[in-house]
Motif scaffolding. Sequence first.
Motif, mmCIF file in Angstrom:
data_model
loop_
_atom_site.group_PDB
_atom_site.id
_atom_site.type_symbol
_atom_site.label_atom_id
_atom_site.label_comp_id
_atom_site.label_asym_id
_atom_site.label_seq_id
_atom_site.Cartn_x
_atom_site.Cartn_y
_atom_site.Cartn_z
ATOM 1 N N LYS A 169 1.135 -0.752 0.388
ATOM 2 C CA LYS A 169 -0.157 0.032 0.002
ATOM 3 C C LYS A 169 0.687 1.599 -0.106
ATOM 4 O O LYS A 169 1.170 1.814 1.430
ATOM 5 N N PRO A 170 0.661 2.150 -1.374
ATOM 6 C CA PRO A 170 0.089 1.604 -3.157
ATOM 7 C C PRO A 170 1.442 0.251 -3.305
ATOM 8 O O PRO A 170 2.404 0.464 -2.669
ATOM 9 N N ASP A 171 0.614 0.046 -4.314
ATOM 10 C CA ASP A 171 1.495 -0.982 -5.390
ATOM 11 C C ASP A 171 2.141 -0.374 -6.227
ATOM 12 O O ASP A 171 3.323 -0.939 -6.697
ATOM 13 N N THR A 172 1.921 1.043 -6.475
ATOM 14 C CA THR A 172 2.283 1.584 -7.275
ATOM 15 C C THR A 172 2.192 2.611 -7.215
ATOM 16 O O THR A 172 2.090 3.511 -6.703
ATOM 17 N N ILE A 173 3.966 3.488 -7.461
ATOM 18 C CA ILE A 173 4.353 4.967 -6.709
ATOM 19 C C ILE A 173 4.893 5.791 -8.427
ATOM 20 O O ILE A 173 6.037 4.830 -8.763
ATOM 21 N N TRP A 174 5.304 7.059 -7.850
ATOM 22 C CA TRP A 174 6.538 7.383 -8.990
ATOM 23 C C TRP A 174 7.297 8.395 -8.051
ATOM 24 O O TRP A 174 6.320 8.718 -7.258
ATOM 25 N N ILE A 175 8.345 8.589 -8.408
ATOM 26 C CA ILE A 175 9.222 8.946 -7.400
ATOM 27 C C ILE A 175 10.031 9.464 -8.310
ATOM 28 O O ILE A 175 10.115 9.482 -9.783
ATOM 29 N N LYS A 176 11.178 10.550 -7.900
ATOM 30 C CA LYS A 176 12.314 11.664 -8.445
ATOM 31 C C LYS A 176 13.377 10.639 -8.162
ATOM 32 O O LYS A 176 13.826 9.605 -7.029
ATOM 33 N N THR A 177 14.477 10.551 -9.432
ATOM 34 C CA THR A 177 15.843 10.142 -8.941
ATOM 35 C C THR A 177 16.117 10.713 -7.852
ATOM 36 O O THR A 177 16.210 11.875 -7.543
#
Length: 116
Positions: free
Chosen positions: A36-44
């Motif tokens: 939770k969550p199973d998909t995330i967006w992050i920065k380098t």
Amino acid sequence: MRTLVLPLVLALAAVLTPAAQAATTHVVEVIGDEFKPDTIWIKTGDSVKWVFRGPGVARVRKGLTPPQPCRYTSGPDSGLKRPGQTYTLKFSEPKHFVYHSTVRDVCRMTGTVHVD
């Protein structure tokens, strides 16, 4: 006059230059058979910290990109973790990191970290 202009320009440039963006640690909870969550967006440069909530033991392992997200060859592996333990991984380049949780060679769940 010239001796005052250069320090003034340097001071002004320091104030107007945006500060480097600080790295962020994103949290993914491992609860039962779910990320939770199973998909995330992050920065380098950011990190992901998986927090193991239980019940029982779980692990986070690098998977192969779809269609085989549960296949492990090599790469990051948290090892078995008990409730209350954590695992943190820093992402230093853009990529899509597919991961899964296995216990006794059974793939229980999958997730993805998208690194921009």
